[in-house]
Design an enzyme around this catalytic site. Structure first.
Site, mmCIF file in Angstrom:
data_model
loop_
_atom_site.group_PDB
_atom_site.id
_atom_site.type_symbol
_atom_site.label_atom_id
_atom_site.label_comp_id
_atom_site.label_asym_id
_atom_site.label_seq_id
_atom_site.Cartn_x
_atom_site.Cartn_y
_atom_site.Cartn_z
ATOM 1 N N LYS A 157 0.847 -1.196 0.000
ATOM 2 C CA LYS A 157 0.000 0.000 0.000
ATOM 3 C C LYS A 157 0.882 1.246 0.000
ATOM 4 C CE LYS A 157 -3.897 -2.293 2.118
ATOM 5 N NZ LYS A 157 -4.571 -2.776 3.310
ATOM 6 N N GLN A 165 -4.961 -1.457 9.487
ATOM 7 C CA GLN A 165 -4.900 -2.787 8.884
ATOM 8 C C GLN A 165 -5.544 -3.826 9.803
ATOM 9 O OE1 GLN A 165 -3.577 -3.572 5.727
ATOM 10 N NE2 GLN A 165 -4.488 -5.563 6.164
ATOM 11 N N ASP A 177 -11.154 2.967 3.793
ATOM 12 C CA ASP A 177 -11.525 1.549 3.716
ATOM 13 C C ASP A 177 -13.041 1.383 3.611
ATOM 14 O OD1 ASP A 177 -9.851 -0.599 3.476
ATOM 15 O OD2 ASP A 177 -9.397 -0.767 5.618
#
Ligand code: NAD
Length: 292
Positions: A53, A97, A120
Site C-alpha cells: 500500500k 490494517q 476503507d
C-alpha cells in the site's frame, strides 16, 4: 471460452489515471493527497499488504505514512493515534490494517476514524451512506469488483446479479453497489438452499466465499460474467498455489467473461484504496474530484 478479465491491467491503468489526477491537484490546488496506514503487530501477510500500500501510494505521487505499533499496544493508545490522524490536516485517508490483536475492539477502532477519512469504507456512517444512496467512501474490493464488471459489461441496469457471501467487507457492500447500478440483486450465503440453482439465474456472479473452487461450471448460466473475489491457498501437485472460489477450468468454458485468480480482483483493491484517498482529499478540501 470466456473472455479473461485482466484485473492487473485494469488496475495499472487506474493507477496511471490516479497519478495524473494527483499531479493535476498539486499543480492547480497545491493539494497532495495523503494516506496514513496503521499496522499493529507482526502478522506477516499484513506486513506485506501495508508495504505494498505504501509503495503504490508513493508511486502515484501521494504522501504516505506508516505507523507500526507493537502487538501489545493498548486499545487506548491506538485510539489516541487515530484521533491525532483525524486532526492532522495533511492526512486525508486513514487505514487501520485488519486483523487487530484480540485485545483490541476492531469495530470501536474503525468507528473512531473520521468517516470523511475512512478510505476503507468500513465506518458505520459510510456503510449507512452507501445503503441510503448518499455520497460515501466505499470498501475497496467491492468497488474494484464493480469497476471490472462495468468495464466488461458497460451498464449493469436490469441484470440479475448473485453475490455469494454476506461479509461486511465484500458481500454486503458489493450487493449495495450493484443495487445502486440497478441490478436485481440476490445475496446467497452458507444457509442458502440450492445454491447452484440460485447461481444459474445470474447474469453476473460475484463469488466472495473463501472456499476453494466451490462454484462449478455447471452452476453458471452460459455467457454470464463471473467475478471471483476468493483468494485461497491450496496444495496441488506438490506446489502451493492460489485459487479462487470458482473452479476456473469448468467456469471459463461456460461464462462469457471471468476474472482469473491471481490477477483478477486482487490487484484492484489497492488501486481502489488510492482512488478513495484522492476522493477523500478532494471532498475535505472542497475541490472537484478529477476523472480517474
Ligand atoms: P468471510 O469469511 O467473512 O465471508 C464468507 C461468506 O461466505 C460468509 O458470508 C458465508 O455466509 C459465505 N459462505 C461460506 N460458506 C458458504 C457456502 N458453502 N455456500 C455459500 N456461502 C458460503 O470472507 P470475506 O472476507 O468476505 O472473503 C471472501 C473471500 O474473498 C476470501 O477468499 C478472501 O480471501 C477473499 N478476499 C479477497 C480480497 C481481495 O481480492 N483483495 C479482499 C477481501 C477478501
Amino acid at each position: 471460452m470466456a473472455k479473461l478479465i485482466d484485473g492487473k491491467a485494469y488496475a495499472e491503468g487506474l493507477r496511471a489515471r490516479i497519478a495524473a489526477a494527483v499531479a493535476g491537484l498539486k499543480k492547480e490546488h497545491g493539494l497532495t493527497p495523503g494516506l496514513a496506514v496503521v499496522l499493529v503487530g507482526e502478522d506477516p501477510a499484513s506486513k506485506v499488504y501495508v508495504a505494498n500500500k505504501a509503495k503504490q501510494t508513493v508511486e502515484v505521487g501521494m504522501n504516505s505514512w506508516e505507523h507500526k505499533l507493537p502487538a501489545e499496544t493498548a486499545e487506548a493508545d491506538l485510539l489516541a493515534l487515530v484521533g491525532r490522524l483525524n486532526n492532522d490536516p495533511v492526512v486525508h485517508g486513514i487505514l487501520v490494517q485488519m486483523p487487530l490483536p484480540k485485545h483490541i475492539d476492531s469495530a470501536k477502532v474503525l468507528n473512531a476514524i473520521n468517516p470523511d477519512k475512512d478510505v476503507d469504507g468500513f465506518h458505520v456512517v459510510n456503510v449507512g451512506r452507501l445503503s441510503t444512496g448518499q455520497e460515501a467512501l466505499v470498501a475497496c474490493t467491492p468497488t474494484g469488483c464493480v469497476m471490472l464488471a462495468k468495464d466488461v459489461l458497460g451498464k449493469l441496469d436490469g441484470l440479475n446479479a448473485v453475490v455469494i457471501g454476506r461479509s461486511n467487507i465484500v458481500g454486503k457492500p458489493v450487493a449495495q453497489l450493484l443495487l445502486a447500478e440497478n441490478c436485481t440483486v440476490t445475496i446467497a450465503h452458507s444457509k442458502s438452499k440450492d445454491l447452484p440453482g440460485i447461481v444459474r439465474q445470474a447474469d453476473l456472479v460475484i463469488a466472495a466465499v473463501g472456499r476453494p473452487e466451490m462454484v462449478k461450471g455447471d452452476w453458471i448460466k452460459p455467457g454470464a460474467t463471473v467475478i471471483d473475489v476468493g483468494i485461497n491457498r491450496i496444495a496441488r501437485d506438490g506446489k502451493n498455489i492460489l485459487v479462487g472460489d470458482c473452479d476456473f477450468a469448468s467456469c471459463e468454458k461456460v461464462a462469457g467473461a471471468i476474472t482469473p485468480v491471481p490477477g483478477g480482483v486482487g490487484p484492484m483493491t489497492i488501486a481502489c484504496l488510492l482512488y478513495n484517498t484522492v476522493r477523500a482529499a478532494c471532498a475535505i478540501h472542497k475541490v472537484k474530484t478529477p476523472a480517474m
